[in-house]
Design a protein around this motif. Structure first.
Motif, PDB file in Angstrom:
ATOM      1  N   GLN A  58       0.842  -1.209   0.000  1.00  0.00           N
ATOM      2  CA  GLN A  58       0.000   0.000   0.000  1.00  0.00           C
ATOM      3  C   GLN A  58       0.873   1.253   0.000  1.00  0.00           C
ATOM      4  O   GLN A  58       0.620   2.207  -0.736  1.00  0.00           O
ATOM      5  N   TRP A  59       1.918   1.272   0.831  1.00  0.00           N
ATOM      6  CA  TRP A  59       2.846   2.401   0.911  1.00  0.00           C
ATOM      7  C   TRP A  59       3.517   2.624  -0.445  1.00  0.00           C
ATOM      8  O   TRP A  59       3.624   3.754  -0.922  1.00  0.00           O
ATOM      9  N   GLN A 113       2.414   1.728  -3.414  1.00  0.00           N
ATOM     10  CA  GLN A 113       1.421   2.234  -4.364  1.00  0.00           C
ATOM     11  C   GLN A 113       1.224   3.739  -4.181  1.00  0.00           C
ATOM     12  O   GLN A 113       1.171   4.496  -5.137  1.00  0.00           O
ATOM     13  N   GLN A 114       1.182   4.170  -2.928  1.00  0.00           N
ATOM     14  CA  GLN A 114       0.958   5.581  -2.620  1.00  0.00           C
ATOM     15  C   GLN A 114       2.147   6.449  -3.028  1.00  0.00           C
ATOM     16  O   GLN A 114       1.966   7.599  -3.435  1.00  0.00           O
ATOM     17  N   HIS A 115       3.362   5.932  -2.938  1.00  0.00           N
ATOM     18  CA  HIS A 115       4.561   6.758  -3.137  1.00  0.00           C
ATOM     19  C   HIS A 115       5.388   6.401  -4.376  1.00  0.00           C
ATOM     20  O   HIS A 115       6.428   7.004  -4.609  1.00  0.00           O
TER      21      HIS A 115
END
Length: 172
Positions: free
Chosen positions: A98-99, A101-103
């Motif tokens: 998730q991290w 994907q976000q960054h």
């Protein structure tokens, strides 16, 4: 012409030699740097059949997935003068995906390289590598990074180490 042939021979033979023995620490004192961010570019291709020869799974760490509570300066963690670009540290847990994907876009714009500190299997590592969308991602081999982070009071990942030595929960 002979130099080109010799270089080609050495580059094609290198994987056989690398897989033949475990990595050996040559120097771990002042000025030593982790090789992970440098060989990360060599193993970043998701089309490769395996990972770096000799990498043993699972990759385990005493760090836990979570959110870095405060940004740290990283005093004594790294001698940041050798860092040409940021490095990010993550695992194959859902929070790391998730991290990432976000960054992912910001990490790519910064030219960041990834170091995977936890992976339950080669398949999970390769899944993360594919999910990285072209970012360089390499497995961490050995305790150097984990020991440095723990000694700095950092016990969670994912995180980013910026070229100035600052450790953050997100790239900026």
């Amino acid at each position: 012409m002979i130099a080109i042939r010799l270089a080609t021979l050495l580059l094609t033979a290198l994987p056989a030699f690398v897989g033949a023995a475990d990595l050996e620490v040559i120097h771990d004192g002042a000025g030593a740097v982790p090789a992970g961010i440098y060989y990360g570019h060599l193993v970043s291709g998701v089309d490769q059949a395996g990972v770096l020869p000799g990498t043993k799974f699972p990759l385990t760490t005493r760090l836990k997935p979570g959110v870095l509570s405060v940004d740290a300066r990283g005093e004594g963690l790294f001698d940041a003068h050798w860092m040409a670009h940021p490095i990010f540290v993550l695992g194959t847990d859902p929070g790391s995906f998730q991290w990432l994907q976000q960054h992912r876009q910001t990490l790519g714009a910064l030219g960041a390289s990834g170091l995977v500190i936890e992976a339950g299997s080669e398949t999970l590592f390769k899944d993360l590598q594919a999910f990285a969308g072209g970012l360089s991602v390499a497995p961490v081999r050995g305790p150097w990074l984990e020991q440095r982070l723990l000694s700095a009071g950092i016990s969670t990942y994912p995180l980013v180490v910026m070229p100035d030595g600052r450790i953050t929960k997100a790239p900026m």
